[in-house]
Design a protein around this motif. Structure first.
Motif, mmCIF file in Angstrom:
data_model
loop_
_atom_site.group_PDB
_atom_site.id
_atom_site.type_symbol
_atom_site.label_atom_id
_atom_site.label_comp_id
_atom_site.label_asym_id
_atom_site.label_seq_id
_atom_site.Cartn_x
_atom_site.Cartn_y
_atom_site.Cartn_z
ATOM 1 N N LEU A 27 -2.442 -6.736 -6.618
ATOM 2 C CA LEU A 27 -1.189 -6.417 -5.950
ATOM 3 C C LEU A 27 -0.025 -6.612 -6.884
ATOM 4 O O LEU A 27 0.842 -7.444 -6.665
ATOM 5 N N GLN A 28 0.043 -5.817 -7.950
ATOM 6 C CA GLN A 28 1.123 -5.970 -8.885
ATOM 7 C C GLN A 28 2.067 -4.819 -8.737
ATOM 8 O O GLN A 28 1.717 -3.779 -8.251
ATOM 9 N N GLY A 29 3.283 -4.982 -9.210
ATOM 10 C CA GLY A 29 4.205 -3.860 -9.252
ATOM 11 C C GLY A 29 5.452 -4.127 -8.490
ATOM 12 O O GLY A 29 6.547 -3.880 -8.954
ATOM 13 N N GLN A 30 5.349 -4.638 -7.274
ATOM 14 C CA GLN A 30 6.514 -4.883 -6.465
ATOM 15 C C GLN A 30 7.086 -6.228 -6.820
ATOM 16 O O GLN A 30 6.413 -7.238 -6.758
ATOM 17 N N ASP A 31 8.328 -6.246 -7.207
ATOM 18 C CA ASP A 31 8.977 -7.495 -7.602
ATOM 19 C C ASP A 31 9.744 -8.028 -6.413
ATOM 20 O O ASP A 31 10.914 -7.756 -6.218
ATOM 21 N N GLY A 32 9.088 -8.766 -5.566
ATOM 22 C CA GLY A 32 9.731 -9.219 -4.350
ATOM 23 C C GLY A 32 10.800 -10.242 -4.592
ATOM 24 O O GLY A 32 11.842 -10.233 -3.962
ATOM 25 N N ASP A 33 10.583 -11.206 -5.489
ATOM 26 C CA ASP A 33 11.564 -12.257 -5.726
ATOM 27 C C ASP A 33 12.167 -12.086 -7.100
ATOM 28 O O ASP A 33 11.483 -11.826 -8.067
ATOM 29 N N ARG A 179 5.341 6.435 -9.996
ATOM 30 C CA ARG A 179 5.046 5.005 -10.148
ATOM 31 C C ARG A 179 4.643 4.404 -8.812
ATOM 32 O O ARG A 179 3.637 3.707 -8.699
ATOM 33 N N TRP A 180 5.415 4.691 -7.766
ATOM 34 C CA TRP A 180 5.126 4.125 -6.450
ATOM 35 C C TRP A 180 3.890 4.741 -5.836
ATOM 36 O O TRP A 180 3.154 4.080 -5.097
ATOM 37 N N GLY A 181 3.625 6.013 -6.134
ATOM 38 C CA GLY A 181 2.389 6.622 -5.662
ATOM 39 C C GLY A 181 1.171 5.962 -6.278
ATOM 40 O O GLY A 181 0.148 5.756 -5.614
ATOM 41 N N SER A 182 1.261 5.607 -7.561
ATOM 42 C CA SER A 182 0.169 4.923 -8.237
ATOM 43 C C SER A 182 -0.033 3.522 -7.674
ATOM 44 O O SER A 182 -1.171 3.066 -7.498
ATOM 45 N N ILE A 183 1.055 2.839 -7.384
ATOM 46 C CA ILE A 183 0.973 1.502 -6.798
ATOM 47 C C ILE A 183 0.259 1.551 -5.444
ATOM 48 O O ILE A 183 -0.606 0.725 -5.136
ATOM 49 N N LEU A 184 0.604 2.537 -4.635
ATOM 50 C CA LEU A 184 -0.026 2.696 -3.332
ATOM 51 C C LEU A 184 -1.504 3.047 -3.471
ATOM 52 O O LEU A 184 -2.363 2.494 -2.780
ATOM 53 N N LEU A 185 -1.811 3.969 -4.366
ATOM 54 C CA LEU A 185 -3.201 4.376 -4.573
ATOM 55 C C LEU A 185 -4.030 3.190 -5.044
ATOM 56 O O LEU A 185 -5.185 3.021 -4.613
ATOM 57 N N ARG A 186 -3.479 2.369 -5.925
ATOM 58 C CA ARG A 186 -4.210 1.191 -6.391
ATOM 59 C C ARG A 186 -4.581 0.279 -5.228
ATOM 60 O O ARG A 186 -5.706 -0.229 -5.149
ATOM 61 N N ARG A 187 -3.635 0.062 -4.321
ATOM 62 C CA ARG A 187 -3.913 -0.820 -3.177
ATOM 63 C C ARG A 187 -5.068 -0.298 -2.341
ATOM 64 O O ARG A 187 -5.891 -1.061 -1.849
ATOM 65 N N ALA A 188 -5.109 1.017 -2.170
ATOM 66 C CA ALA A 188 -6.202 1.589 -1.395
ATOM 67 C C ALA A 188 -7.536 1.431 -2.120
ATOM 68 O O ALA A 188 -8.572 1.172 -1.492
ATOM 69 N N LEU A 189 -7.526 1.552 -3.434
ATOM 70 C CA LEU A 189 -8.768 1.479 -4.213
ATOM 71 C C LEU A 189 -9.327 0.065 -4.304
ATOM 72 O O LEU A 189 -10.548 -0.116 -4.346
ATOM 73 N N VAL A 190 -8.475 -0.938 -4.365
ATOM 74 C CA VAL A 190 -8.968 -2.310 -4.559
ATOM 75 C C VAL A 190 -9.178 -3.055 -3.250
ATOM 76 O O VAL A 190 -9.661 -4.183 -3.251
ATOM 77 N N SER A 191 -8.834 -2.444 -2.120
ATOM 78 C CA SER A 191 -8.998 -3.123 -0.834
ATOM 79 C C SER A 191 -10.472 -3.401 -0.559
ATOM 80 O O SER A 191 -11.352 -2.593 -0.876
ATOM 81 N N ASP A 192 -10.727 -4.547 0.046
ATOM 82 C CA ASP A 192 -12.087 -4.956 0.395
ATOM 83 C C ASP A 192 -12.467 -4.256 1.699
ATOM 84 O O ASP A 192 -12.068 -4.681 2.781
ATOM 85 N N VAL A 193 -13.221 -3.171 1.586
ATOM 86 C CA VAL A 193 -13.513 -2.335 2.748
ATOM 87 C C VAL A 193 -15.007 -2.079 2.865
ATOM 88 O O VAL A 193 -15.753 -2.197 1.896
ATOM 89 N N GLN A 194 -15.407 -1.703 4.058
ATOM 90 C CA GLN A 194 -16.793 -1.332 4.286
ATOM 91 C C GLN A 194 -17.103 -0.014 3.576
ATOM 92 O O GLN A 194 -16.277 0.892 3.536
ATOM 93 N N THR A 195 -18.290 0.073 3.016
ATOM 94 C CA THR A 195 -18.707 1.300 2.348
ATOM 95 C C THR A 195 -18.873 2.411 3.379
ATOM 96 O O THR A 195 -19.573 2.228 4.380
#
Length: 632
Positions: A27-33, A179-195
């Motif tokens: 979960l990198q990319g968004q600089d919340g603080d 950039r933001w599209g890639s950040i979103l796509l990454r989150r979908a790819l690394v999520s712990d999901v059922q096959t």
């Protein structure tokens, strides 16, 4: 006995990579603080102990930074306080996925037909070592981050055909222009999901890891590969695993899988890997014999064999000194990149300039690369969404503190220091504009906006900055600092880029924008074929912030059509109607392939923003749309 430099680099680099895998959070990319003080760490003043990072949010999150993105704030806009953290954009939870009748043959944007799945049926390769039953992991669920860490729900893909999803990922060749599209796509790819049904778990993991590599996400790709037990690897996952470990400059990672990989493929790289691993385990005679035989057989390009021989020489009791010359080499490959960095060799800079952008992203986070090379590659990596602004600041801080940094790089770091810490606001703004204007390359221009985002968020609001106000706003929004950017809403000039970005980024809009406001923006729009005006219309229409009558009238003036009947448009619309947020994220990524924003149409942006907004990913939709204005 003194250890040769390249051996030291190899073992230190591998140890460093192994110890720091968790540091590159998914979960990198968004600089919340914002940084705790005005002076970024490494610029001379002692940095206070950072506060514990909150749990990451599903949106404008990710970018390969050492710390996960915190949950965005949802409170009202407050005046900026230089000592206070900078809030991140608000975000809604993704809804659970629901059934869909989406056919498995639906193609992605830019692809007329998805190819047939050629992956082989799962067959278990020879097991190098056995795990006790309680330690073995199932292929029924694979991933890195859970929903509590900003991932998508566990059942996000259970109602979608697995063969279709695998083909979808295989056909995203990238690069992802947003950039933001890639950040979103990454989150979908690394999520712990059922096959999903219809696909073997090893193929599902391989498709995700392969796409992460294309996106520059080396650490996340390695964690995805390592989430599958080696006893469950198949041919596709072995191939992807090899590229993954090489992308991380970690040839030792190949050793647990080299036996199985050799059984499933006759690729000569497995034979070379066997020699390298024999050397690492102290079997130097066997390693040398194997390399000599491969040299005689000439089964691989000379440069690949020389790099393998150099890696063998770096093993236990290795005595061979190998000189690497790149004179007759015309391209960079994962093998050449990974073994070169692992043995202390830096590929020529022109190789990176002419290669796929993913190599730049790989280099930007490679700890064994020289700091100047990492900073040069950071421009591409930040624009791709791999690096956050905080990671960029860390790199420049290290360059500023180093006594061996080249003068031009140190000068850039000094400008960044002034942008944050100088007491004269005019000097701070001049420093930022110097960074923004240091190149005409589109990636570098946007990367500099990312680099200065938190400095821009601390800038006092004023109507005296003219056109620079728009760049300050674009800089803040490049890191998702929407609420800080909204402080400028009463100070920006109507019809400017700053006004357009705020009209889109506002998390709490007061009402719809009218035709006249869009027409004023059109009069000031000097982009090619008024591209930005089309993006503004697409964004407002997708977010439902313009009336149907005004939308149609302005679309007619621009001579564009927002609604599309392409197979990709029907697919993303159907996934959004079914409430499948993760599926929409994958399709959105597929629809944002291209070298730059000139490849994006208003119709594509409209369907992406509309679909994301409908499934509750409003913050991502807003950030992607504001990026379109900033980079259009």
């Amino acid at each position: 006995m003194q250890i040769p430099r390249y051996k030291s680099l190899l073992f230190c680099g591998l140890a460093f990579a192994a110890l720091t895998v968790p540091a590159y959070s998914a979960l990198q990319g968004q600089d919340g603080d914002a940084p705790e003080s005005l002076l970024p760490p490494g610029f001379g003043d002692p940095a206070p102990a950072p506060a514990p990072a909150p749990a990451p949010a599903p949106t404008p999150a990710p970018s390969q930074s050492p710390s996960p993105a915190p949950l965005p704030s949802t409170g009202p806009v407050a005046p900026v306080n230089p000592a206070a953290p900078v809030p991140a954009p608000s975000i809604a939870d993704a809804p659970e996925s629901t059934p869909t009748d989406l056919p498995s043959s639906v193609p992605v944007a830019g692809v007329e037909e998805l190819p047939e799945d050629t992956s082989e049926e799962f067959t278990s390769a020879r097991v190098v070592y056995d795990l006790p039953a309680r330690a073995q992991r199932s292929l029924d669920q694979i991933g890195i981050i859970g929903i509590d860490q900003g991932g998508f729900p566990n059942d996000s893909f259970v109602n979608t055909d697995g063969q279709y999803l695998t083909k979808l990922l295989n056909n995203i060749d990238g690069p992802i222009l947003s950039r933001w599209g890639s950040i979103l796509l990454r989150r979908a790819l690394v999520s712990d999901v059922q096959t999903p049904g219809g696909v073997n778990g090893a193929d599902w993991a391989a498709a995700r890891a392969a796409l992460l590599l294309k996106m520059g996400e080396t650490a996340n790709a390695r964690m995805m590969v390592q989430s599958v037990d080696t006893r469950n690897f198949n041919d596709r996952l072995y191939r992807v695993a090899m590229d993954t470990y090489l992308a991380n400059a970690d040839p030792s990672g190949l050793c647990p899988i080299v036996a199985g990989g050799s059984e499933t493929s006759d690729d000569v790289k497995w034979d070379m890997s066997r020699a390298i691993c024999s050397s690492f385990s102290g079997e130097q005679s066997a390693a040398t014999s194997r390399i000599d035989r491969l040299n005689r057989q000439e089964k691989a390009p000379q440069i690949d064999l020389l790099l393998a021989e150099k890696a063998v020489g770096a093993g236990v009791n290795g005595r061979r000194a190998v000189t690497i010359k790149w004179d007759d080499v015309n391209e960079l490959t994962p093998w050449r990149y990974g073994l070169a960095l692992a043995t202390g060799v830096q590929p020529p800079i022109e190789f990176f300039n002419n290669a796929d952008p993913k190599y730049r992203a790989w280099q930007a986070i490679a700890p064994m690369s020289p700091i100047e090379e990492r900073i040069a590659s950071a421009d591409v990596a930040a624009a791709m969404g791999v690096l956050s602004s905080r990671t960029m600041i860390d790199l420049y801080s290290a360059a500023y503190a180093s006594g061996e940094t080249a003068d031009n790089v140190r000068a850039q770091a000094a400008l960044l220091r002034n942008a944050y810490a100088n007491q004269d606001m005019a000097v701070r703004l001049d420093s930022m504009t110097s960074l923004w204007d240091r190149s005409t390359d589109s990636n570098t221009v946007y990367a500099m906006l990312v680099l200065t985002s938190h400095a821009a968020a601390r800038f006092p609001v004023s109507s005296d900055y003219g056109e620079e106000s728009s760049r300050l706003i674009a800089s803040m929004l490049s890191a998702g600092l929407d609420r800080n950017a909204m402080r400028w809403s009463d100070s920006v000039e109507s019809g400017s880029d700053g006004w357009a970005m705020l009209a889109i980024a506002n998390p709490e809009p007061a009402g719809a924008e009218g035709y006249d406001a869009l027409d004023d923006y059109y009069d000031n729009d000097y982009s090619e074929e008024s591209r930005k005006s089309g993006f503004l219309l697409a964004a407002l229409a997708g977010l439902e912030r313009i009336s149907g009558e005004d939308r149609d009238s302005f679309a007619e003036k621009l001579e564009i059509k927002l609604e599309s009947t392409s197979r990709w448009a029907r697919a993303v619309t159907r996934a959004a109607d079914a409430g499948e947020a993760a599926h929409v994220a994958l399709l959105a990524g597929a629809g944002m392939q291209g070298a730059d924003w000139s490849k994006m149409s208003a119709a594509h942006l409209y369907h992406i923003v509309r679909a994301l907004n409908k499934v509750g990913l409003n913050a991502e939709a807003r950030m992607i749309a504001t990026e379109a204005i900033a980079r259009g």
